[in-house]
Design a protein around this motif. Structure first.
Motif, short mmCIF file in Angstrom:
data_model
loop_
_atom_site.label_atom_id
_atom_site.label_comp_id
_atom_site.label_asym_id
_atom_site.label_seq_id
_atom_site.Cartn_x
_atom_site.Cartn_y
_atom_site.Cartn_z
N UNK A 213 0.82 -1.21 0.00
CA UNK A 213 0.00 0.00 0.00
C UNK A 213 0.86 1.27 0.00
N UNK A 214 2.09 1.18 0.48
CA UNK A 214 2.95 2.35 0.51
C UNK A 214 3.28 2.85 -0.89
N UNK A 215 3.17 1.97 -1.89
CA UNK A 215 3.53 2.33 -3.26
C UNK A 215 2.34 2.42 -4.20
N UNK A 216 1.14 2.27 -3.66
CA UNK A 216 -0.06 2.38 -4.50
C UNK A 216 -1.25 2.71 -3.61
N UNK A 217 -1.65 3.96 -3.62
CA UNK A 217 -2.75 4.40 -2.76
C UNK A 217 -4.12 4.13 -3.36
N UNK A 218 -4.19 3.93 -4.67
CA UNK A 218 -5.48 3.86 -5.35
C UNK A 218 -5.97 2.44 -5.61
N UNK A 219 -5.04 1.50 -5.76
CA UNK A 219 -5.44 0.16 -6.17
C UNK A 219 -5.37 -0.89 -5.09
N UNK A 220 -5.28 -0.46 -3.81
CA UNK A 220 -5.09 -1.42 -2.71
C UNK A 220 -6.00 -1.06 -1.54
N UNK A 221 -6.64 -2.07 -0.99
CA UNK A 221 -7.27 -1.97 0.32
C UNK A 221 -6.34 -2.69 1.31
N UNK A 222 -5.89 -1.96 2.31
CA UNK A 222 -4.93 -2.49 3.28
C UNK A 222 -5.68 -2.85 4.56
N UNK A 223 -5.43 -4.05 5.07
CA UNK A 223 -6.06 -4.51 6.31
C UNK A 223 -5.01 -4.65 7.39
N UNK A 224 -5.29 -4.10 8.56
CA UNK A 224 -4.39 -4.21 9.70
C UNK A 224 -5.15 -4.64 10.94
N UNK A 225 -4.40 -4.98 11.99
CA UNK A 225 -5.03 -5.50 13.19
C UNK A 225 -4.12 -5.29 14.39
N UNK A 226 -4.73 -5.06 15.55
CA UNK A 226 -3.98 -5.03 16.81
C UNK A 226 -3.99 -6.39 17.50
N UNK A 227 -4.56 -7.41 16.85
CA UNK A 227 -4.66 -8.72 17.49
C UNK A 227 -3.30 -9.36 17.73
N UNK A 228 -2.33 -9.11 16.84
CA UNK A 228 -1.03 -9.76 16.99
C UNK A 228 -0.01 -8.88 17.70
N UNK A 229 -0.19 -7.57 17.66
CA UNK A 229 0.78 -6.67 18.27
C UNK A 229 0.32 -6.13 19.62
N UNK A 230 -0.95 -6.35 19.97
CA UNK A 230 -1.45 -6.00 21.29
C UNK A 230 -2.18 -7.21 21.86
N UNK A 231 -3.45 -7.37 21.55
CA UNK A 231 -4.19 -8.54 22.05
C UNK A 231 -5.44 -8.74 21.21
N UNK A 232 -5.75 -9.99 20.84
CA UNK A 232 -6.93 -10.25 20.02
C UNK A 232 -8.23 -10.03 20.76
N UNK A 233 -8.20 -10.06 22.11
CA UNK A 233 -9.42 -9.87 22.87
C UNK A 233 -10.04 -8.51 22.72
N UNK A 234 -9.26 -7.51 22.31
CA UNK A 234 -9.83 -6.19 22.07
C UNK A 234 -10.67 -6.16 20.79
N UNK A 235 -10.38 -7.06 19.86
CA UNK A 235 -11.09 -7.15 18.57
C UNK A 235 -11.10 -5.80 17.87
N UNK A 236 -9.93 -5.23 17.66
CA UNK A 236 -9.81 -3.96 16.95
C UNK A 236 -8.87 -4.15 15.76
N UNK A 237 -9.41 -3.95 14.57
CA UNK A 237 -8.63 -3.96 13.35
C UNK A 237 -9.04 -2.76 12.52
N UNK A 238 -8.58 -2.72 11.27
CA UNK A 238 -8.95 -1.59 10.43
C UNK A 238 -8.74 -1.93 8.95
#
Length: 410
Positions: A213-238
């Motif tokens: 996504x850093x090299x293409x802002x128009x043709x990509x939907x980027x999915x991220x999550x705090x489940x692996x870097x914080x805790x999955x119990x919060x259930x917060x992604x984006x």
């Protein structure tokens, strides 16, 4: 929607005497749980009326700004207005599929691919076509040929779904050179990319890789999550999406759940604002590196000849390949009887492939448990090889549908 044929075995596999190399569960015990507890109590004491109320369908504005700071570590420059907070990245996958897929539409995906994504695509009646990959990720020539063949036959390709960094389940990473090739191929073919990146921060060598996504802002939907870097119990992604797609995501989000949990969003935001979260990610990386090293050393020392495996540079998983004539799904009940569990490879393919493969997870067990689990699994595989050499091979069992996961398998 298809129930998993192997899920029932994991009620047995969850027993303490069974070493589970199956689940992709983060080791949340490594968090400063006392600090997290104090943070949550303080949130309720000071902002309880807001934290316990309905919120925005797009997500808390301040958290969306913080998410942009997190993504900047992977080279992404984004506007908070283009971020949609979701209930984990799994919900983002569901919403994107709901928006784009009509029955019979094609989704391209690596072979193997994340079982939770395959289950979602199947539920919306997409046709999943796998693109070949090797130790450097998607093979660009295979991607180009697959797109050409499908379009020539009149198929509608809605998007390419990829986990380019420390892939689940294979553990491999798309090389820098291939990243640019994949971007160019999809741009030429007008194929949207859905980049799923839950493990990108958990590399064992150096800084996080630059996201697609850093090299293409128009043709990509980027999915991220705090489940692996914080805790999955919060259930917060984006999801970070181009403007037109973002508007549809917000509508789909509101239709699904009205609004997210304000409480968990504010808790994550408070954690990011007050805690050394970058240092915590480094701690997770060191912990998972030790367990990865234990897994690889144990496989090298104990596995019978003919078994091969990937060597991940980060993330949670090793992808093992069994010798000819062995079937991982048929092997699983015998492994559980010997008190070790894994996920058979068939769940990671939409086309019935993967019978000789298995996913081994090193993120959750302690190192000594990993060694013991590999020892038990090697014994089971060795016994199966002796049976094969004595009686020959049988035909692998047929399977129907995607082995949709429980959370402990994903």
């Amino acid at each position: 929607m298809v129930a998993s044929e192997v899920r029932a075995l994991f009620s047995v596999a969850s027993r303490p005497e069974v070493v589970s190399l199956a689940g992709g569960m983060p080791y949340v015990t490594a968090l400063p749980l006392d600090v997290v507890g104090e943070l949550v109590a303080d949130l309720i004491a000071k902002r309880g009326p807001v934290a316990l109320q309905y919120g925005s369908g797009q997500g808390d504005p301040h958290l969306r700004e913080q998410i942009c700071d997190v993504m900047r570590m992977e080279g992404i420059e984004a506007n908070p207005d283009d971020v949609v907070v979701t209930v984990g990245s799994q919900q983002a996958l569901d919403l994107i599929t709901r928006i784009f897929i009509d029955p019979g539409d094609v989704v391209l995906a690596e072979g193997p691919s994340y079982v939770g994504a395959l289950g979602t695509f199947s539920a919306y009646q997409a046709r999943v076509i796998h693109v070949a990959m090797d130790s450097e990720g998607i093979i660009p020539e295979s991607l180009a040929q697959t797109i050409y063949a499908l379009k020539s036959a009149g198929n509608r390709i809605k998007f390419l779904y990829t986990i380019p960094t420390f892939q689940n389940p294979a553990g491999v990473t798309l090389s820098v050179a291939r990243r640019q090739q994949v971007l160019e191929i999809c741009q030429r073919a007008d194929v949207l990319i859905v980049e799923d990146n839950p493990y990108g921060m958990l590399g064992f060598d150096g800084d996080p890789m630059r996201a697609l996504r850093a090299d293409n802002a128009d043709g990509i939907v980027y999915l991220g999550s705090f489940s692996k870097t914080l805790a999955p119990g919060f259930r917060v992604g984006w999801a970070l999406a181009p403007h037109a797609i973002r508007e549809k995501l917000v509508l789909a989000m509101e239709s699904a759940v009205l609004s997210h949990s304000s409480f968990t969003q504010l808790a994550v935001g408070q954690y990011l604002a007050t805690q050394p979260w970058r240092e915590q990610i480094k701690s997770f990386r060191e912990l998972y590196r030790e367990r990865r090293d234990t897994m690889l050393a144990s496989l090298e020392a104990l596995m019978p000849d003919g078994v091969t495996w990937t060597r991940p540079g980060g993330g949670f998983f090793v992808w093992a390949t069994l010798p000819e004539g062995l079937d991982s799904k048929a092997l699983l009940p015998r492994a559980v009887a010997e008190r070790v569990a894994f996920v058979p490879g068939t769940g990671f393919f939409a086309d019935g492939g993967g019978a000789r493969h298995m996913r081994l997870s090193y993120c959750y067990p302690e190192p000594e448990r990993i060694r013991e689990g590999v020892r038990r699994l090697a014994g089971v595989i060795g016994q199966e090889l002796r049976v094969r050499d004595t009686f020959g091979t049988g035909s692998p069992a047929e399977r129907a549908g995607i082995d949709t996961p429980g959370p402990d398998l994903a």
